[in-house]
Enzyme design. Structure first.
Site, PDB file in Angstrom:
ATOM      1  N   ASN A  28       0.829  -1.210   0.000  1.00 11.89           N
ATOM      2  CA  ASN A  28       0.000   0.000   0.000  1.00 11.89           C
ATOM      3  C   ASN A  28       0.860   1.254   0.000  1.00 11.89           C
ATOM      4  O   ASN A  28       0.600   2.217  -0.744  1.00 11.89           O
ATOM      5  CB  ASN A  28      -0.907   0.024   1.234  1.00 11.89           C
ATOM      6  N   ARG A  44     -10.848  -4.392 -14.389  1.00  6.24           N
ATOM      7  CA  ARG A  44      -9.734  -5.277 -14.053  1.00  6.24           C
ATOM      8  C   ARG A  44     -10.226  -6.705 -14.194  1.00  6.24           C
ATOM      9  O   ARG A  44     -11.272  -7.061 -13.659  1.00  6.24           O
ATOM     10  CB  ARG A  44      -9.244  -5.061 -12.617  1.00  6.24           C
ATOM     11  N   ARG A 103      -5.331   1.598 -13.317  1.00  6.02           N
ATOM     12  CA  ARG A 103      -3.953   1.793 -12.849  1.00  6.02           C
ATOM     13  C   ARG A 103      -3.274   0.480 -12.472  1.00  6.02           C
ATOM     14  O   ARG A 103      -3.824  -0.332 -11.731  1.00  6.02           O
ATOM     15  CB  ARG A 103      -3.936   2.742 -11.658  1.00  6.02           C
ATOM     16  N   HIS A 152     -15.508   2.808 -15.284  1.00  2.00           N
ATOM     17  CA  HIS A 152     -15.319   2.079 -14.031  1.00  2.00           C
ATOM     18  C   HIS A 152     -16.537   1.238 -13.676  1.00  2.00           C
ATOM     19  O   HIS A 152     -16.486   0.419 -12.758  1.00  2.00           O
ATOM     20  CB  HIS A 152     -15.021   3.092 -12.912  1.00  2.00           C
ATOM     21  N   TYR A 211     -12.105  -9.662  -1.632  1.00  2.00           N
ATOM     22  CA  TYR A 211     -12.858  -8.407  -1.581  1.00  2.00           C
ATOM     23  C   TYR A 211     -14.330  -8.719  -1.342  1.00  2.00           C
ATOM     24  O   TYR A 211     -14.899  -9.598  -1.985  1.00  2.00           O
ATOM     25  CB  TYR A 211     -12.741  -7.641  -2.901  1.00  2.00           C
ATOM     26  N   ARG A 222     -14.112   2.380   4.349  1.00  2.07           N
ATOM     27  CA  ARG A 222     -12.912   1.588   4.601  1.00  2.07           C
ATOM     28  C   ARG A 222     -11.643   2.425   4.635  1.00  2.07           C
ATOM     29  O   ARG A 222     -10.809   2.270   5.513  1.00  2.07           O
ATOM     30  CB  ARG A 222     -12.764   0.511   3.526  1.00  2.07           C
ATOM     31  N   HIS A 240     -15.256  -3.732   0.132  1.00  2.00           N
ATOM     32  CA  HIS A 240     -15.153  -3.077  -1.170  1.00  2.00           C
ATOM     33  C   HIS A 240     -16.502  -2.667  -1.752  1.00  2.00           C
ATOM     34  O   HIS A 240     -16.564  -1.834  -2.658  1.00  2.00           O
ATOM     35  CB  HIS A 240     -14.427  -4.006  -2.149  1.00  2.00           C
TER      36      HIS A 240
END
Length: 731
Positions: A67, A389, A419, A449, A482, A578, A606
């Site tokens: 992270n 993704r 990303r 997205h 997730y 979160r 998530h």
């Protein structure tokens, strides 16, 4: 010139009710970057939590390192760039880029110190439990011989020493690259030279010695120990390991003519981005250090020296050790009984009624099967899917390819701007195109997205559209850790709206007259504003008024100010956030009716859920409940294509509101509460502790259970189960 609708201004008090008087920005918001570092503090805190199994604690430590790397490569790099270009744009809380960098540097130092202490403690505990991380000076002769042979046969042929002098150009050190510098003296004439050895990314960070006992050694330690084999005729005077982090953000010109070619070029530039952080071992040789600093050109870069391990994220190699006694109990996701009752036919089950799959407690295979069955079904004529993704081993991608090869019309929206997944998405795009899939890359200005898939199937005399809307990615790895929601429906209204959403992305046709969906950057923000304003009106009219939200980040100032207005009007606001939260809860006269908590545990929260009382006491069957791919950030609301989906089916509504969202609010074992000053305090478990992850692992979901499970009782959650929550919502 952009063909997109003008996004609304999310800064300041634009559009707020006229009777709302808010304090200055510095008093209203917590700094985004410091809030993110607080999130990583919470992750790191799990690494020292004794109640967790030992290797899981090591995993949290590794995650905290990963992270932090991304934070430095993206967020810190962005601020450094602003300072270098003389940009003095202040943050929402009134700090200049240089002021933010100063505060960040202090926090990074504290986190690095805490990481090294956690590593020392964990290393000691690992040794007590039969997992030793050693250097070559503390091993028996048999282990030493194996390590020596491994170095000579497996390592030395791969690495390449390079002299650092005018005759040899300084080698390029890749982003996240590790290397070693050696200061040597030639024995024949006493001349001193410096040699660099870059550690190839293909080599494992930790090497395990074969045998029943788990013995690991780091690659840098191994190379240093046997470096004499590389440098015969030289005396090694000093050595040291280093690691480099570079600016990894990608900037794309809006007028890019070929998005694929532009991204391939941008990825190459990212690999050679400016050095943002240099990590060194504490006892790094001074002569070699001076050379390294000069050659890397550390303009604005941070240099961190540590007396422990550099590259903490590399510990994930040790986490993979086969020691189930030191890990969480294994867990196998359930396959929804209701689909099994239809002999595994996803379309038959969805046609009966809407269903929500709660990942990772329920299997992601349902989503894969949805696409696989569509590919094999002769009655399916078209499949459309938005891919943000998908991972590097994607069953979903393979199913889309199979569908195209079977002659179906398949459209895939592949987002190149995801990303750190840009390269993988380029690979998938090429593979899909070769199979005959119509691949679309969306907008240059916006990221797509939204997580949406639609299948058009011939049924009777017409066609029926089946839709999947998700809060998470079509990624086989992240879906195991997730927590996300997958919503399936055959409601024609959703099908028509999904088609308009795809037309927007593939053909720039702005969706109008949507039946049920809200889409950013067109109307999602306005819909959330309207729902908040309705709660404000209800509170002023003396009707029940409350908002429950669950998301990952809250930074949009317009949305925060709207929630402040709701609090001032008497609306009870409870939020599970979160990560980053720039909102400051519990401030008298500003946010006294807002409570914010963060859950950090076995699974990564998530899913995004937004619930509004709608004039009835929460939780209520008449509440407005929506799920979304969007967080409350200006990028999600104004610079991305996102979807927000209302939940109308009664069973699914109960599951999302009274099971998923309520359980998160009730959790006391994994929760942290945000304080007005931006700090977080761990929630006391109380006399009746409640763990929402354990609850979901041991109880079937409401919409996924079949007839055989209807009689089985799912424990009904109630606000009185948690006094802290009751005080907020039952008054």
């Amino acid at each position: 010139m952009s063909i997109l609708p003008q996004a609304s201004n999310d800064h300041g008090d634009d559009g707020l009710p006229p009777d709302v008087d808010l304090p200055d920005a510095e008093e209203r918001y917590t700094n985004r970057e410091l809030s993110w570092l607080s999130f990583n503090d919470r992750v790191l805190a799990e690494a020292v939590r004794a109640r967790y199994p030992l290797l899981e604690r090591l995993r949290f430590l590794s995650i905290s390192g990963s992270n932090l790397d991304e934070f430095v490569m993206i967020r810190v790099a962005g601020l450094v760039g602003q300072v270098q270009r003389g940009i003095e744009r202040v943050s929402s809380d009134g700090l200049t880029p240089s002021q933010q960098l100063s505060d960040i540097s202090e926090r990074l130092d504290r986190i690095a110190t805490a990481q090294q202490k956690a590593w020392r403690d964990l290393r000691s505990e690992l040794a007590e439990n039969g997992i030793r991380i050693v250097d070559t000076n503390r091993v028996d002769s048999a282990t030493y011989r194996w390590l020596k042979e491994h170095f000579l046969n497996e390592i030395m042929p791969v690495i390449t020493p390079q002299a650092i002098d005018p005759a040899h150009p300084f080698p390029f050190v890749a982003n996240r690259g590790m290397g070693l510098l050696f200061t040597l003296t030639r024995q024949s004439d006493g001349e001193q030279i410096i040699e660099m050895v870059l550690i190839p990314a293909a080599l494992r960070r930790f090497i395990r010695v074969p045998g029943e006992e788990a013995i690991y050694i780091s690659i840098e330690n191994l190379i240093c120990r046997f470096a004499g084999k590389m440098f015969p005729g030289y005396t090694i005077e000093g050595d040291g390991a280093f690691r480099v982090l570079r600016d990894s953000d990608i900037e794309i010109e809006e007028e890019a003519e070929d998005l694929v070619r532009t991204f391939r070029s941008a990825i190459q530039r990212r690999r050679r981005g400016q050095v943002i952080q240099l990590e060194l071992e504490e006892d790094f040789d001074p002569v070699a250090e001076r050379t390294l600093r000069q050659q890397l050109g550390l303009h604005g870069a941070t240099v961190i020296k540590t007396d422990g391990m550099i590259g903490i994220e590399g510990l994930d190699r040790i986490v993979s050790e086969d020691r189930p006694d030191l890990k969480f109990d294994s867990y196998s996701p359930r396959y929804p009984e209701r689909i099994l009752e239809h002999d595994g036919d996803c379309f038959s089950a969805i046609r009966e009624k809407d269903i929500v799959i709660h990942h990772p407690y329920e299997s992601f295979e349902v989503v894969v099967d949805f696409i696989r069955q569509a590919a094999a079904d002769p009655d399916v004529v078209a499949i459309k899917q938005a891919l943000y993704r998908a991972g590097n081993q994607s069953a979903v991608i393979n199913a889309l390819i199979a569908a195209a090869e079977a002659g179906k019309t398949v459209t895939a929206v592949v987002e190149l701007k995801a990303r750190f997944d840009e390269e993988q998405n380029l690979v998938w795009a090429s593979k899909l195109e070769r199979a005959g899939v119509q691949v679309v890359y969306g907008f240059v200005e916006l990221k797509t997205h939204a997580k949406v898939a639609m299948v058009v199937r011939r049924e009777g005399d017409g066609f029926r559209t089946y839709c999947h809307f998700g809060t998470g990615n079509y990624h086989p790895v992240t879906t195991k850790i997730y927590t996300d929601l997958s919503f399936f429906t055959a409601d024609p209204k959703f099908g028509r709206d999904a088609a308009k959403l795809f037309n927007f992305v593939t053909g720039y046709v702005e969706p109008r007259s949507l039946n049920v969906l809200s889409v950013s950057p067109i109307g999602l923000r306005q819909e959330l504003y309207a729902l908040i304003d309705r709660e404000i009106e209800n509170a002023k009219a003396g009707r029940p008024a409350a908002i429950w939200m669950k998301c990952n980040q809250v930074t949009d100032t317009g949305m925060i100010d709207r929630l402040y207005a709701a609090s001032a009007a008497g609306v009870e606001v409870q939020m599970v956030v979160r990560g980053i939260c720039a909102l400051r809860p519990g401030i008298p006269g500003l946010s006294e009716n807002i409570r914010v908590k963060s859950i950090i545990g076995r699974f990564l929260e998530h899913s995004r859920i937004y619930a509004f009382a709608n004039g009835y006491k929460l939780p209520s069957e008449r509440a407005r409940v929506l799920i979304s791919s969007a967080d409350l950030m200006s990028r999600n609301l104004d610079r991305r294509v996102e979807a927000m989906v209302p939940i109308r089916n009664r069973t699914v509504h109960d599951q999302v509101l009274q099971q998923v969202l309520l359980a998160n609010l009730l959790d006391t074992e994994q929760s942290w509460e945000l304080q007005p000053n931006g700090d977080y305090e761990r929630v006391e478990p109380g006399e009746q502790p409640f763990n929402c992850h354990r609850y979901f692992m041991t109880n079937p979901s409401l919409s996924g259970r079949g007839g055989a499970l209807v009689a089985s009782r799912v424990p009904k959650l109630a606000l009185r189960s948690a006094k802290r929550v009751k005080n907020r919502s039952d008054d």
